[in-house]
Design an enzyme around this catalytic site. Structure first.
Site, PDB file in Angstrom:
ATOM      1  N   ARG A 173      16.017  36.684  19.597  1.00 33.70           N
ATOM      2  CA  ARG A 173      16.067  35.848  21.077  1.00 33.70           C
ATOM      3  C   ARG A 173      15.912  35.961  21.863  1.00 33.70           C
ATOM      4  O   ARG A 173      15.116  35.258  23.265  1.00 33.70           O
ATOM      5  CB  ARG A 173      18.193  36.277  21.360  1.00 33.70           C
ATOM      6  CG  ARG A 173      18.468  36.033  22.855  1.00 33.70           C
ATOM      7  CD  ARG A 173      19.821  36.066  23.037  1.00 33.70           C
ATOM      8  NE  ARG A 173      20.718  35.639  22.215  1.00 33.70           N
ATOM      9  CZ  ARG A 173      21.986  36.164  22.040  1.00 33.70           C
ATOM     10  NH1 ARG A 173      22.475  37.833  22.176  1.00 33.70           N
ATOM     11  NH2 ARG A 173      22.798  35.039  21.099  1.00 33.70           N
ATOM     12  N   TYR A 174      15.074  37.296  22.444  1.00 36.83           N
ATOM     13  CA  TYR A 174      14.538  37.684  23.735  1.00 36.83           C
ATOM     14  C   TYR A 174      12.555  37.511  22.603  1.00 36.83           C
ATOM     15  O   TYR A 174      12.657  38.622  20.936  1.00 36.83           O
ATOM     16  CB  TYR A 174      14.729  39.681  23.872  1.00 36.83           C
ATOM     17  CG  TYR A 174      16.460  39.549  24.373  1.00 36.83           C
ATOM     18  CD1 TYR A 174      16.717  38.679  25.450  1.00 36.83           C
ATOM     19  CD2 TYR A 174      17.025  39.659  23.817  1.00 36.83           C
ATOM     20  CE1 TYR A 174      17.837  39.011  25.670  1.00 36.83           C
ATOM     21  CE2 TYR A 174      18.101  39.531  24.318  1.00 36.83           C
ATOM     22  CZ  TYR A 174      18.505  39.169  24.491  1.00 36.83           C
ATOM     23  OH  TYR A 174      19.972  39.374  25.864  1.00 36.83           O
ATOM     24  N   ARG A 177      12.010  41.101  20.940  1.00 38.83           N
ATOM     25  CA  ARG A 177      12.900  41.899  20.178  1.00 38.83           C
ATOM     26  C   ARG A 177      13.405  41.313  18.611  1.00 38.83           C
ATOM     27  O   ARG A 177      13.542  39.797  19.546  1.00 38.83           O
ATOM     28  CB  ARG A 177      14.052  42.799  20.824  1.00 38.83           C
ATOM     29  CG  ARG A 177      13.437  43.787  21.911  1.00 38.83           C
ATOM     30  CD  ARG A 177      14.783  44.024  23.036  1.00 38.83           C
ATOM     31  NE  ARG A 177      13.894  43.070  24.116  1.00 38.83           N
ATOM     32  CZ  ARG A 177      14.809  43.056  24.893  1.00 38.83           C
ATOM     33  NH1 ARG A 177      15.601  43.081  25.605  1.00 38.83           N
ATOM     34  NH2 ARG A 177      14.662  41.767  26.152  1.00 38.83           N
ATOM     35  N   CYS A 186      31.169  47.388   7.393  1.00 36.38           N
ATOM     36  CA  CYS A 186      31.428  48.623   8.286  1.00 36.38           C
ATOM     37  C   CYS A 186      32.382  49.425   7.257  1.00 36.38           C
ATOM     38  O   CYS A 186      32.963  48.699   6.824  1.00 36.38           O
ATOM     39  CB  CYS A 186      32.012  47.942   9.411  1.00 36.38           C
ATOM     40  SG  CYS A 186      30.586  46.988  10.223  1.00 36.38           S
ATOM     41  N   CYS A 190      36.539  47.649  13.612  1.00 38.28           N
ATOM     42  CA  CYS A 190      37.552  48.122  15.150  1.00 38.28           C
ATOM     43  C   CYS A 190      37.848  46.669  16.006  1.00 38.28           C
ATOM     44  O   CYS A 190      37.092  45.871  15.111  1.00 38.28           O
ATOM     45  CB  CYS A 190      35.981  47.529  16.085  1.00 38.28           C
ATOM     46  SG  CYS A 190      34.974  49.392  15.200  1.00 38.28           S
ATOM     47  N   CYS A 193      36.072  44.096  17.797  1.00 45.62           N
ATOM     48  CA  CYS A 193      34.402  43.787  16.805  1.00 45.62           C
ATOM     49  C   CYS A 193      33.998  42.129  17.298  1.00 45.62           C
ATOM     50  O   CYS A 193      34.574  41.024  17.028  1.00 45.62           O
ATOM     51  CB  CYS A 193      34.196  43.477  15.724  1.00 45.62           C
ATOM     52  SG  CYS A 193      32.836  43.091  14.562  1.00 45.62           S
ATOM     53  N   ARG A 195      31.650  40.769  15.980  1.00 40.80           N
ATOM     54  CA  ARG A 195      31.590  40.033  14.875  1.00 40.80           C
ATOM     55  C   ARG A 195      32.878  39.514  13.599  1.00 40.80           C
ATOM     56  O   ARG A 195      33.018  39.736  12.433  1.00 40.80           O
ATOM     57  CB  ARG A 195      29.991  40.157  14.079  1.00 40.80           C
ATOM     58  CG  ARG A 195      28.675  40.549  15.033  1.00 40.80           C
ATOM     59  CD  ARG A 195      27.606  40.779  14.372  1.00 40.80           C
ATOM     60  NE  ARG A 195      27.251  40.425  15.081  1.00 40.80           N
ATOM     61  CZ  ARG A 195      26.303  41.946  15.340  1.00 40.80           C
ATOM     62  NH1 ARG A 195      26.074  43.059  15.238  1.00 40.80           N
ATOM     63  NH2 ARG A 195      24.868  41.437  16.721  1.00 40.80           N
ATOM     64  N   ASP A 354      33.590  40.750  24.921  1.00 35.24           N
ATOM     65  CA  ASP A 354      33.161  40.386  24.722  1.00 35.24           C
ATOM     66  C   ASP A 354      34.134  39.074  24.558  1.00 35.24           C
ATOM     67  O   ASP A 354      35.191  39.321  23.943  1.00 35.24           O
ATOM     68  CB  ASP A 354      32.126  39.244  23.629  1.00 35.24           C
ATOM     69  CG  ASP A 354      30.789  40.184  23.400  1.00 35.24           C
ATOM     70  OD1 ASP A 354      29.803  40.618  24.881  1.00 35.24           O
ATOM     71  OD2 ASP A 354      30.203  40.837  22.355  1.00 35.24           O
ATOM     72  N   ASP A 391      27.654  40.053  28.329  1.00 35.13           N
ATOM     73  CA  ASP A 391      26.801  39.575  26.822  1.00 35.13           C
ATOM     74  C   ASP A 391      27.226  37.930  27.780  1.00 35.13           C
ATOM     75  O   ASP A 391      28.696  38.135  26.815  1.00 35.13           O
ATOM     76  CB  ASP A 391      26.913  40.060  26.060  1.00 35.13           C
ATOM     77  CG  ASP A 391      25.585  40.096  25.540  1.00 35.13           C
ATOM     78  OD1 ASP A 391      24.808  40.008  25.369  1.00 35.13           O
ATOM     79  OD2 ASP A 391      25.192  40.529  24.078  1.00 35.13           O
ATOM     80  N   LYS A 398      22.035  39.372  28.942  1.00 33.70           N
ATOM     81  CA  LYS A 398      22.820  40.775  28.622  1.00 33.70           C
ATOM     82  C   LYS A 398      22.826  40.592  30.867  1.00 33.70           C
ATOM     83  O   LYS A 398      21.456  40.810  31.026  1.00 33.70           O
ATOM     84  CB  LYS A 398      22.940  42.100  28.757  1.00 33.70           C
ATOM     85  CG  LYS A 398      22.779  42.173  26.685  1.00 33.70           C
ATOM     86  CD  LYS A 398      22.385  43.588  26.966  1.00 33.70           C
ATOM     87  CE  LYS A 398      22.293  44.062  25.188  1.00 33.70           C
ATOM     88  NZ  LYS A 398      21.428  43.057  24.135  1.00 33.70           N
TER      89      LYS A 398
HETATM   90  S1  SF4 Z   1      32.488  46.708  16.510  1.00 34.80           S
HETATM   91 FE1  SF4 Z   1      32.345  45.147  14.295  1.00 34.80          FE
HETATM   92  S2  SF4 Z   1      30.245  45.880  13.485  1.00 34.80           S
HETATM   93 FE2  SF4 Z   1      30.461  47.522  15.110  1.00 34.80          FE
HETATM   94  S3  SF4 Z   1      31.310  48.918  13.880  1.00 34.80           S
HETATM   95 FE3  SF4 Z   1      33.332  47.979  14.832  1.00 34.80          FE
HETATM   96  S4  SF4 Z   1      33.991  46.626  13.324  1.00 34.80           S
HETATM   97 FE4  SF4 Z   1      31.350  47.418  12.943  1.00 34.80          FE
END
Ligand code: SF4
Length: 466
Positions: A173-174, A177, A186, A190, A193, A195, A354, A391, A398
């Site tokens: 994108r940038y 980078r 993972c 979380c 998350c 994603r 997000d 973001d 960002k």
């Molecule tokens: S935020 Fe999402 S990508 Fe990051 S460690 Fe937690 S579950 Fe994994």
């Protein structure tokens, strides 16, 4: 005579006291049991703090329920990241064995996990206070029914990462980078998350051909000087597989730095072992960005993991996410960021959560983040104050958001408000003035001319004078 209302209040009070006493006795019994089994000797470095002492919790000590939940697990297993990984808690039944859930909660969680799975490492689960339904670690690890009841709000891929993928798994994108997304696995899922959309695909890793295609793109684009290796979590790979990728990235001459995005130091710090650190030290400069959200995550194990990375020449930065009920107060963020500095981790970003489907219940208004930064700035070292960032959805990138310290501005001066709310005039040096002064200085044959700002009292400012 007591009214029914008073009696009810009194009964509630007595029941609460009885329940508190029972909890204390259970804790006492657990401690005694641990001591008679000799486990006290085997506790990892650092002290365990009684659950009742949260208010007085000093830096560097944290609540852990290892011996309460996993007292039967040997030290060799507990210190082995692969044991934790294999024994992640992924079902409501297993979770209920460790943290008792009501029948209703179990039914709700089963529904949620059909859409958004559950995965927590035993280590991270041991940081939860099971007696507190609002525990900040629990909020991040245990699903909430709100993930599905509010799921119409938000977007599946707000950052439009799919659109910026130049080859599968590589986001560019940038200009300078690029981001390599190597897996969606993972150690912990979380609840906030970004994603989350990937979870239902149930664990993929990029094939060797896909990785080679990413590397080929990097080789052909010499504007890219910074590569971020992320996921999912790339440290779920074996150290040798990770090395095979990092070493090939390092061979590309125009890639100056490699960054690794990982939450392992927080959710499974045992992963940061000597083998990994020795490997990383061979491919310097490597930076590591991790993701502490709450001071209770700064355990002796996490501290040791970060220290090991630093000693291997890998600087560690932290990117927190602002979460409702977890870290959305000045007091919590101060404790977190000061704790991070104490373990030599730099608080880098505080992200606005997000706009992701299934996370709405954890999101806070943007003003909360700005107020937190305002409450921190000036009240602690600037090193402890992260940059608050949104973001943008639609892949806009960002945007840093700051409290407003500039009340008014002309070409000649600014009206500035300091952290105490006092207002100051600040003379704005003009380009013309500078060139005139430089000309006068050269006429006087002065080697250098020093400018002095009146009233610069910032203790963080380092003045270097020749
Ligand atoms: S935020 Fe999402 S990508 Fe990051 S460690 Fe937690 S579950 Fe994994």
């Amino acid at each position: 005579m007591q009214s029914d209302g008073n009696r009810l209040v009194n009964n509630l009070y007595v029941n609460t006291k009885i329940s508190e006493k029972r909890t204390k006795m259970t804790r006492l019994a657990t401690t005694i049991e641990s001591q008679t089994l000799g486990e006290k000797e085997e506790e990892p470095p650092g002290e365990t703090v009684d659950l009742g002492n949260l208010e007085e919790e000093p830096p560097g000590k944290t609540v852990t329920n290892r011996y309460r939940f996993f007292g039967h697990i040997s030290d060799s297993n507990w210190n082995d990241w692969k044991w934790h990984f294999r024994n992640r808690i992924t079902t409501v039944e297993r979770l209920n064995e460790i943290i008792p859930l009501s029948t209703k909660e179990q039914a709700q969680l089963r529904l949620v996990t059909m859409r958004y799975p559950l995965s927590v490492t035993p280590y991270y689960l041991s940081l939860i206070n099971p007696d507190d339904p609002d525990d900040p670690i629990r909020q991040q690890a245990v699903p909430s029914v709100l993930e599905i009841t509010m799921s119409s709000m938000g977007l599946e891929d707000p950052l439009r990462e799919k659109e910026d993928s130049v080859v599968p798994g590589l986001v560019h994108r940038y200009p300078d980078r690029a981001l390599m997304v190597l897996t969606d696995i993972c150690p912990m899922l979380c609840r906030h998350c970004t994603r989350k959309r990937e979870w239902r695909h149930g664990g993929w890793v990029r094939t060797n051909n896909e990785i080679e295609a990413m590397l080929e793109y990097l080789r052909r684009n010499d504007s890219i000087r910074d590569v971020i290796i992320s996921g999912g979590d790339p440290l779920t790979f074996s150290t040798s597989h990770l090395e095979s990728i990092i070493s090939r990235v390092r061979r590309i001459r125009h890639i100056e730095i490699i960054r690794i995005g990982t939450r392992f130091p927080v959710v499974l710090p045992q992963r940061i072992d000597n083998e990994l650190c020795t490997m990383l030290s061979k491919y310097s400069p490597i930076w590591l960005n991790t993701h502490f959200n709450h001071p209770h995550e700064i355990t002796p194990e996490a501290e040791e993991a970060c220290d090991r990375l630093l000693r291997s020449g890998v600087p560690v930065n932290n990117q927190s996410v602002l979460l409702r009920g977890v870290n959305d107060t000045v007091e919590t963020m101060l404790r977190l960021c000061q704790g991070l500095l104490r373990i030599k981790v730099r608080p880098y970003y505080l992200f606005q959560c997000d706009e992701v489907q299934g996370t709405e219940h954890l999101r806070t208004p943007v003003e909360v983040g700005i107020k937190i930064i305002e409450g921190m700035r000036g009240h602690t070292s600037g090193l402890a104050v992260p940059t608050f960032v949104v973001d943008l959805s639609q892949g806009g990138g960002k945007i840093p958001l700051q409290p407003n310290y500039v009340l008014a501005q002309t070409k000649e001066e600014l009206l500035l408000k300091n952290y105490e709310g006092h207002v100051f005039r600040y003379r704005n040096p003009r380009e013309q003035t500078h060139s005139k002064l430089t000309a006068v200085a050269s006429l006087l044959n002065e080697p250098e001319l020093h400018f002095k700002s009146e009233g610069a009292k910032d203790a963080d400012r380092v003045g270097v004078r020749s």
